[in-house]
Write an enzyme that holds these catalytic residues in place. Structure first.
Site, short mmCIF file in Angstrom:
data_model
loop_
_atom_site.label_atom_id
_atom_site.label_comp_id
_atom_site.label_asym_id
_atom_site.label_seq_id
_atom_site.Cartn_x
_atom_site.Cartn_y
_atom_site.Cartn_z
N ASN A 9 44.41 56.60 -20.21
CA ASN A 9 44.96 57.44 -19.15
C ASN A 9 46.22 58.09 -19.70
O ASN A 9 47.26 57.45 -19.81
CB ASN A 9 45.28 56.56 -17.93
CG ASN A 9 45.99 57.32 -16.83
OD1 ASN A 9 46.05 58.55 -16.85
ND2 ASN A 9 46.55 56.60 -15.86
N LYS A 11 48.00 60.29 -18.39
CA LYS A 11 48.90 60.64 -17.28
C LYS A 11 49.44 62.06 -17.44
O LYS A 11 48.78 62.90 -18.04
CB LYS A 11 50.05 59.62 -17.18
CG LYS A 11 49.56 58.18 -17.14
CD LYS A 11 50.62 57.23 -16.64
CE LYS A 11 50.15 55.81 -16.83
NZ LYS A 11 50.95 54.84 -16.09
N HIS A 95 44.23 55.63 -8.64
CA HIS A 95 45.27 55.00 -9.47
C HIS A 95 46.47 54.65 -8.58
O HIS A 95 46.77 55.38 -7.63
CB HIS A 95 45.67 55.96 -10.59
CG HIS A 95 46.53 55.31 -11.63
ND1 HIS A 95 47.87 55.10 -11.45
CD2 HIS A 95 46.22 54.80 -12.85
CE1 HIS A 95 48.36 54.49 -12.52
NE2 HIS A 95 47.38 54.30 -13.39
N GLU A 97 49.49 55.03 -8.97
CA GLU A 97 50.49 56.09 -8.87
C GLU A 97 50.08 57.11 -7.81
O GLU A 97 50.92 57.69 -7.13
CB GLU A 97 50.71 56.75 -10.24
CG GLU A 97 51.47 55.82 -11.17
CD GLU A 97 51.19 56.00 -12.65
OE1 GLU A 97 50.62 57.03 -13.04
OE2 GLU A 97 51.55 55.09 -13.42
N GLU A 167 44.22 46.74 -11.78
CA GLU A 167 45.52 47.08 -12.34
C GLU A 167 46.62 46.55 -11.42
O GLU A 167 46.99 47.23 -10.44
CB GLU A 167 45.65 48.60 -12.47
CG GLU A 167 44.66 49.23 -13.42
CD GLU A 167 45.23 50.50 -14.02
OE1 GLU A 167 45.28 50.58 -15.24
OE2 GLU A 167 45.65 51.39 -13.27
N GLY A 173 53.01 50.12 -16.84
CA GLY A 173 54.15 50.80 -17.44
C GLY A 173 55.41 49.96 -17.50
O GLY A 173 56.50 50.48 -17.72
N SER A 212 49.93 47.50 -19.02
CA SER A 212 50.63 47.14 -20.25
C SER A 212 49.71 46.49 -21.29
O SER A 212 50.10 45.55 -21.97
CB SER A 212 51.82 46.23 -19.95
OG SER A 212 52.77 46.93 -19.16
#
Ligand code: PEP
Length: 253
Positions: A9, A11, A95, A97, A167, A173, A212
């Protein structure tokens, strides 16, 4: 035997030129890996160019989100039809985010998953708890909600094309991955949920871990019974680290 999927990904990173350089750099490094499905998900504006760069390679193209309508008065949106048109085979959906910053809900995820399947795109549907939710002891409730809400109404045939990415939000991150045991526990829980609805298909559904993932923790995470691949953010932006993760997923390299 489930074939592992390693997806990068990218991003909101990289102009078109840098995306193509990254894809071209990756191509020869992973060319010998035949037992892992490799996917890269660049920004929309780089999809077509990256698609050309990886043509006739073992790397597949994915997008990072999509809208559920095909076309019309939906300013700013990109549909499954358009992603298919530029060569996408996968699309990340839900996702964290997007859930956090763009109001994504289980209902919108479900509509997007269905639209992706309609266009022959494999959705990589993300689920996972926040740190607050983990600390409150509600991890399994949250994950159940995300999974059941996201796949509601899918047939046994359709579910086989869905990739679920567990996730934990606190691991994305942050450099703080779930331990292999923590991840395996949730993956087994997800497979158990799937078994209740899709007895025959559940053993074949790919459940990726994301959060991560790095070259030095990939092998152990990927060796867990119910971890069938990884969705990789930061470490997918460098040829070297992404290649190492892909190779950690391969039984042959
Ligand atoms: C992600 O973006 O899905 C992700 C897992 O990011 P990172 O690997 O950087 O934690």
């Amino acid at each position: 035997m489930r074939r592992k999927i390693i997806a990068g990904n990218w991003k909101l990173n990289n102009i078109v030129r840098d995306s193509v350089i990254l894809a071209q750099g990756l191509k020869p490094e992973v060319a010998s890996v035949t037992d892992v499905e490799i996917v890269v998900c660049p920004v929309y504006t780089a999809l077509e160019s990256v698609g050309k760069a990886i043509e006739s390679s073992n790397i597949k193209l994915g997008a990072q989100d999509m809208y559920w309508e095909d076309q019309g008065a939906f300013t700013g949106e990109v549909s499954g039809m358009l992603l298919k048109d530029v060569g996408c085979r996968y699309c990340i959906i839900g996702h964290s985010e997007r859930r956090q910053y763009f109001g994504e809900t289980n209902e919108s995820v479900n509509k997007k998953v269905k639209a992706a399947l309609k266009w022959g795109l494999r959705p990589i549907m993300c689920v996972g708890e926040t740190l607050q939710e983990r600390e409150a002891g509600t991890t399994f409730d949250v994950v159940r909600d995300h999974v059941e809400g996201g796949i509601a109404g899918l047939s046994e045939k359709e579910i086989l094309d869905v990739v679920i990415a567990y996730e934990p939000v606190w691991a994305i991150g942050t450099g703080k991955n779930a331990t292999p045991q923590q991840a395996q526990e949730v993956h087994a829980f997800i497979r158990g949920l799937l078994k209740k609805q899709y007895a025959a298909a559940a053993e074949e559904i790919i459940i990726q871990y994301g959060g991560s993932v790095k070259p030095d923790n990939a092998a152990e995470l990927l060796s867990q019974e119910d971890i069938d691949g990884a969705l990789v953010g930061g470490a997918s932006l460098k040829v070297d680290s992404f290649t190492k993760i892909v190779k950690a997923a391969s039984a042959k390299v």
